[in-house]
Design an enzyme around this catalytic site. Structure first.
Site, mmCIF file in Angstrom:
data_model
loop_
_atom_site.group_PDB
_atom_site.id
_atom_site.type_symbol
_atom_site.label_atom_id
_atom_site.label_comp_id
_atom_site.label_asym_id
_atom_site.label_seq_id
_atom_site.Cartn_x
_atom_site.Cartn_y
_atom_site.Cartn_z
ATOM 1 N N ARG A 213 -10.488 -11.045 -1.018
ATOM 2 C CA ARG A 213 -11.847 -10.720 -0.593
ATOM 3 C C ARG A 213 -11.915 -9.212 -0.356
ATOM 4 O O ARG A 213 -10.894 -8.549 -0.219
ATOM 5 C CB ARG A 213 -12.203 -11.476 0.682
ATOM 6 C CG ARG A 213 -12.243 -13.001 0.517
ATOM 7 C CD ARG A 213 -12.808 -13.632 1.766
ATOM 8 N NE ARG A 213 -12.811 -15.086 1.700
ATOM 9 C CZ ARG A 213 -13.756 -15.812 1.099
ATOM 10 N NH1 ARG A 213 -14.757 -15.198 0.501
ATOM 11 N NH2 ARG A 213 -13.702 -17.131 1.094
ATOM 12 N N ILE B 208 -12.049 -5.824 1.400
ATOM 13 C CA ILE B 208 -11.634 -5.287 2.693
ATOM 14 C C ILE B 208 -12.474 -4.056 3.008
ATOM 15 O O ILE B 208 -13.173 -3.991 4.004
ATOM 16 C CB ILE B 208 -10.137 -4.940 2.682
ATOM 17 C CG1 ILE B 208 -9.308 -6.207 2.422
ATOM 18 C CG2 ILE B 208 -9.730 -4.320 4.019
ATOM 19 C CD1 ILE B 208 -7.833 -5.949 2.282
ATOM 20 N N GLY C 118 -14.240 -2.667 0.176
ATOM 21 C CA GLY C 118 -15.168 -2.623 -0.936
ATOM 22 C C GLY C 118 -16.412 -3.467 -0.696
ATOM 23 O O GLY C 118 -16.603 -4.052 0.371
ATOM 24 N N THR D 134 -12.853 -10.027 -5.871
ATOM 25 C CA THR D 134 -13.009 -11.063 -6.897
ATOM 26 C C THR D 134 -13.282 -12.422 -6.275
ATOM 27 O O THR D 134 -14.085 -13.207 -6.795
ATOM 28 C CB THR D 134 -11.756 -11.124 -7.791
ATOM 29 O OG1 THR D 134 -11.590 -9.858 -8.448
ATOM 30 C CG2 THR D 134 -11.890 -12.217 -8.838
ATOM 31 N N ASP E 71 -3.140 1.887 2.688
ATOM 32 C CA ASP E 71 -2.548 0.932 1.755
ATOM 33 C C ASP E 71 -1.187 1.512 1.364
ATOM 34 O O ASP E 71 -1.029 2.131 0.321
ATOM 35 C CB ASP E 71 -3.441 0.766 0.520
ATOM 36 C CG ASP E 71 -3.103 -0.489 -0.269
ATOM 37 O OD1 ASP E 71 -2.200 -1.228 0.163
ATOM 38 O OD2 ASP E 71 -3.734 -0.722 -1.311
ATOM 39 N N LYS F 297 -7.867 5.211 -5.460
ATOM 40 C CA LYS F 297 -6.568 5.308 -4.799
ATOM 41 C C LYS F 297 -5.600 6.171 -5.599
ATOM 42 O O LYS F 297 -4.601 6.654 -5.047
ATOM 43 C CB LYS F 297 -5.970 3.913 -4.614
ATOM 44 C CG LYS F 297 -6.785 2.989 -3.720
ATOM 45 C CD LYS F 297 -6.172 1.609 -3.660
ATOM 46 C CE LYS F 297 -7.024 0.662 -2.818
ATOM 47 N NZ LYS F 297 -6.464 -0.702 -2.776
#
Length: 509
Positions: free
Chosen positions: A196, A198, A200, A204, A257, A289
């Site tokens: 899911r 986070i 964004g 998808t 990340d 990123k």
């Protein structure tokens, strides 16, 4: 010491003690106690919170997650004593001191994470230590194996099993809705576990949830994949690499990340679903990123090396990330756009070309297509209608309506059109600002919220032409998004006013 249990509706693991009782037990805030339910024989450790007013002397408040283990009811007598600290704490401190973690060290840390033996502060310390000091490739491999061992796994009798992943950072990246049915329609199996959003506007899993339920066990995922060749489900419900989901929760507030943890996270889930062949999408761009091609190639080499260590063949695609994929951002809008292409549409080309390119790589890796012919084969599957039929099978087996069409999926009822102030070319699209607007409008929770881009980077617009439309399911959210849009200016047209000096200061020093 014995206490009367009080069940507290708090979705966490821990207990609440009166300050006087805490002194009697000999614990401070953040220490641990062991709780024993003598009636059932069940026992578990828990982190202590302390109060002077919420819980009376002689009573211990039991949080919801702790009680899943103890199975207590209000008034049950429990025994409480000071507990030892988890073994993982010394190992986390080892990483904080720049020391390398061994395979056994990593396994112990992950086990304590999965068992909820660590507090959020302690888990944060582990994530931070890995972020600051980094993980070498041995440590990444150990972490990957430990994550896999901590959860469920899929085991297919027929191979190869194909999977794909995008490292993220570019909005509107709805390519899985095209790639998964194309791969499955070719006769290959692709059990796609997805995330899911986070940070964004739509992960998808959020997109697929517009079409069908996405929460299934690992056993159900395997059964559905065996029947129709593919699924698109939320990985968080499968108990595949469950430690990763707990780490992500800690990373989220800091928007970090960590590279090593990201590599392990991706590849653990691919390993756990039994994938033999994996295509990794690495978007490259100033607001992604991965800022440049050199960094993209470095990341690709790391994925490939980790894949070799795990026995998985990995190929990576460095893709354009300075502009959204397609023209939509947000659940309903993105699903509608992807379905329109499956139904025979030929726009937007960025979405079609990226999806076919990555699907083509997978087809060539599997031997379904000759080298250099994967794109063409993927295009034939798409244009023949086989991919649409396969997606409908996937939707149906996951409990959705297979008769859904792009026209039946509507954006939010509230909208605001942003027009160009002057004639010129679109010279900048700020991905982060676009995502921020979509989230303020309500995405991904409100499926109808999001953005529709009428013009993209390099395209010409005339004064008064629409640049993008903001959609929302709720009027107050639309108003907030519009206000934020005026501040962020996510789309810049050549020659557009960037700043204004008050006229009364003009000509003054």
């Amino acid at each position: 010491m014995k206490y009367s249990a009080k069940i507290l509706d708090i979705a966490d693991r821990g207990v609440l003690l009166n300050a006087s009782d805490a002194r009697m037990v000999g614990v401070l805030e953040g220490d641990r106690v062991q709780i024993m339910n003598h009636a059932s024989g069940l026992s578990t450790p828990a982190v202590v919170d302390i109060t002077t007013t919420m819980i009376p002397v002689g009573v211990i408040g039991i949080y919801g997650l702790t009680n899943r283990t103890l199975l207590l009811v209000d008034g049950t007598e429990v025994e409480v004593w000071e507990a030892k600290k988890p073994l993982a704490l010394d190992l986390i401190k080892k990483k904080m001191n720049h020391e390398k973690l061994t395979k056994d060290d990593t396994r112990q840390i992950i086990q304590d994470i999965v068992n909820d033996s660590l507090s959020q502060a302690e888990l944060s310390a582990y994530v931070t230590a890995c972020y600051i000091n980094g993980l070498d490739m041995d440590e990444v491999e150990y972490l990957t194996h430990a994550m896999v061992e901590s959860g469920d796994r899929l085991k297919f009798s027929n191979h190869p099993i194909v999977d794909k992943h995008s490292v993220g950072g570019v909005p509107g990246n709805k390519i899985s809705l095209l790639i998964v049915p194309i791969i499955a329609a070719s006769g290959l199996k692709i059990p796609k576990t997805s995330s899911r959003a986070i940070t964004g506007a739509a992960g998808t899993a959020d997109l697929m949830e517009v079409l069908a339920p996405v929460e299934f066990s690992a056993v159900e995922v395997q059964q559905m994949t065996e029947k129709v060749g593919g699924v698109i489900v939320w990985g968080g419900a499968t108990n595949i690499a469950p430690a990763d989901d707990k780490i992500i929760v800690v990373e989220y507030p800091f928007k970090i990340d960590a590279r090593g943890q990201m590599l392990a996270s991706v590849m653990a889930k691919k390993f756990a679903v039994g994938a033999d062949l994996v295509v990794i999408d690495i978007p490259v761009g100033s607001s992604t990123k991965v800022p440049d091609m050199a960094e993209g190639r470095k990341m690709a080499r790391e994925f490939i090396e980790l894949g070799e260590r795990l026995g998985i063949r990995v190929e990576c695609a460095l893709t354009y990330g300075d502009s959204p994929v397609g023209r939509t951002i947000g659940p309903n809008l993105e699903v509608r756009e992807a379905l329109a292409i499956l139904e025979g549409g030929d726009e937007p080309r960025s979405l079609i070309q990226k999806s076919l390119s990555l699907a083509g790589i997978a087809l060539e890796m599997s031997g379904k297509a000759a080298k250099g012919q994967g794109y063409q084969m993927a295009e034939e599957i798409l244009r023949s209608g086989k991919a649409l039929r396969k997606l409908r099978q996937i939707i149906e087996i996951q409990g959705g309506d297979p008769a859904v069409t792009s026209e039946s999926i509507k954006p939010g009822e509230f909208e605001f059109v942003v027009n160009a102030q002057n004639t010129g070319y679109i010279i900048e699209l700020n991905n982060r600002a676009l995502v921020s607007l979509a989230r303020i409008a309500g995405a991904p929770h409100d499926h109808g919220a999001g953005l529709l881009l009428h013009a993209k980077k390099g395209e010409q617009v005339n004064a008064g032409d629409p640049i993008f439309t903001i959609y929302a399911d709720r009027d107050w959210r639309l108003k907030m998004a519009v206000e934020e849009g005026r501040r962020l200016m996510p789309v810049i047209v050549e020659g557009m006013l960037l700043d204004r000096i008050p006229s009364e200061y003009r000509g003054q020093v």
